[in-house]
Design an enzyme around this catalytic site. Structure first.
Site, short mmCIF file in Angstrom:
data_model
loop_
_atom_site.label_atom_id
_atom_site.label_comp_id
_atom_site.label_asym_id
_atom_site.label_seq_id
_atom_site.Cartn_x
_atom_site.Cartn_y
_atom_site.Cartn_z
N TRP A 5 0.83 -1.31 0.10
CA TRP A 5 -0.08 0.13 0.15
C TRP A 5 0.91 1.31 -0.18
CZ3 TRP A 5 -4.39 -0.71 -2.06
CH2 TRP A 5 -5.10 -2.00 -1.60
N ASP A 58 -1.47 6.40 6.39
CA ASP A 58 -2.42 5.59 6.34
C ASP A 58 -2.64 4.60 6.95
OD1 ASP A 58 -4.19 3.78 5.01
OD2 ASP A 58 -3.12 3.31 3.19
N LYS A 102 -12.17 -1.51 6.35
CA LYS A 102 -10.98 -2.58 7.02
C LYS A 102 -11.51 -2.78 8.24
CE LYS A 102 -8.96 -2.72 3.19
NZ LYS A 102 -7.85 -2.23 2.77
C1 LIG Z 1 -7.27 -1.60 1.55
C2 LIG Z 1 -6.14 -0.40 1.66
C3 LIG Z 1 -6.16 0.60 0.85
C4 LIG Z 1 -7.00 0.64 -0.43
O1 LIG Z 1 -8.49 1.07 0.21
P1 LIG Z 1 -9.47 1.20 -1.11
O2 LIG Z 1 -10.43 1.80 -0.23
O3 LIG Z 1 -9.64 -0.09 -1.89
O4 LIG Z 1 -8.97 2.33 -2.14
C5 LIG Z 1 -4.98 1.45 1.13
N1 LIG Z 1 -4.53 1.23 2.23
C6 LIG Z 1 -4.63 0.38 3.30
C7 LIG Z 1 -3.59 0.41 4.24
C8 LIG Z 1 -5.47 -0.78 2.91
O5 LIG Z 1 -5.45 -1.64 3.64
#
Ligand SMILES: *Cc1c(COP(=O)(O)O)cnc(C)c1O
Length: 362
Positions: free
Chosen positions: A103, A173, A197
């Protein structure tokens, strides 16, 4: 189990607290006397304004968010933030990225479209199974921010300490760890998380951003929807927001407050992850893939070391009612996501199953 639900170890969209799903179900046909479902409601209505206001207030309380930070609800998932962050925050046109997995790698790649990206540390050499030393990094003096993915969902790593950014703005993030433990918001310029998540339904990001980082002097080419100032000025309702996600996330915020907030959640998460990690450390068949110091509380990858055996375990767990345990192809093996809403009983039951599997397949 109640409702014949299974233990869903999906990395996302992921398991939700049953209590929240029950409340949503009870309000489906008539939300609090409005005569309609939240998904049928105008986002400009008083009823919805109360929903979004309460969601923000509860989140502020849970995370103790200082008043000089804005809370924004933005569509486009975490992936849109990979572009919005450099488009809005690159004033000098330079940013430093720490690449610890899939990511942060994607985020760094996307940022290159907007300016100069320095990868100042990476754990690529060992397939992202650890977090590099971040105590003394070659921070670019012109860097507008330092970017991390604080919990790498696929590789199952998390930071033991935040990087020393030498005074630069830290952007994180937190998608797969958001609200899993207390967080000192002032350590960051911006925190964001895709909510599917660890919090709610897919299709929305919560962005917590310090006000001085919200620029109004952006170049013309930045699309209106991608401007933090536009979202901030319009209370996250420049256009129709993801009303459903805001509503369900709001319920999860209330649920977290009720169980005692983020310290209580952390204790539960640590206790729960320990059950699986202790098993992995004692097993002769399975092993965790991450260096102990950097093990995630939320995403736990493990392997047998034999692909055919891994596939056999995945199939066996699925048949037994433990779903979505297949590891991401870049790590292989299995991955158990033990997010906030996964009950300890689920992890205990999974470990009992794996123990039995090991005994029968030696
Ligand atoms: C799932 C995830 C993303 C991407 O998320 P989307 O909502 O599908 O764009 C980005 N960063 C992390 C750490 C993730 O687990």
């Amino acid at each position: 189990m109640k409702y014949d639900r299974i233990y869903n170890f999906s990395a996302g969209p992921a398991t939700m607290p049953v209590e929240v799903l029950e409340e949503v179900a009870a309000e489906m046909m008539n939300y609090k006397g409005s005569g309609m479902c939240v998904m049928e409601m105008s986002h400009r209505s008083k009823v919805f304004q109360t929903i979004i206001d309460e969601a923000e207030a509860d989140l502020r309380e849970l995370m103790n968010i200082p008043s000089n930070y804005k809370v924004l609800f933005i569509q486009g998932g975490a992936t849109l933030q990979f572009a919005m962050i450099p488009a809005n925050l690159m004033k000098n046109g330079v940013a430093d990225y720490i690449v610890t997995g899939a990511w942060s790698k994607k985020a760094a790649e996307e940022a290159k479209k907007y300016g100069k990206v320095n990868v100042i540390a990476t754990s690529k050499d060992k397939n992202f199974s650890y977090v590099p030393d971040v105590s003394d990094l070659p921070i670019d003096e012109n860097a507008d921010y330092v970017y991390i993915c604080e919990n790498e969902t696929i590789h199952g790593t998390t930071y033991a300490n935040l990087p020393n950014t030498k005074g630069k703005t830290l952007v994180a993030d937190q998608s797969s760890m958001f609200l899993s433990k207390p967080c000192n918001v002032s350590d960051y310029g911006m925190i964001y998380a895709g909510v599917q998540k660890n919090v709610g339904p897919a299709g929305m990001v919560v962005a917590i951003i310090r006000e001085d980082l919200i620029r109004t002097d952006l170049p013309e080419w930045v699309p209106t929807y991608m401007r933090y100032d536009i979202h901030a000025e319009n209370g996250s309702m420049y256009n129709t927001p993801n009303c459903w996600a805001i509503y369900v996330c709001g319920k999860v915020f209330k649920y977290l407050k009720k169980i005692g907030g983020l310290s209580a959640m952390q204790a539960i998460n640590e206790d729960k992850a320990k059950v699986l990690y202790d098993f992995l450390d004692s097993s002769k068949m399975f092993r965790g893939t991450v260096e102990k110091k950097y093990r995630s509380l939320m995403n736990i990858p493990f392997v047998t070391g034999d692909e055919a055996m891994d596939a056999k375990v995945v199939a066996a767990t699925k048949a037994a009612g433990y779903d979505n345990l297949k590891g991401h192809k870049s790590v292989g093996g299995l991955r158990a996501s033990t997010y906030n809403a996964m009950p300890k009983e689920g992890v205990v039951a999974l470990v009992d199953f794996l123990k039995k599997f090991e005994a029968e397949n030696q």
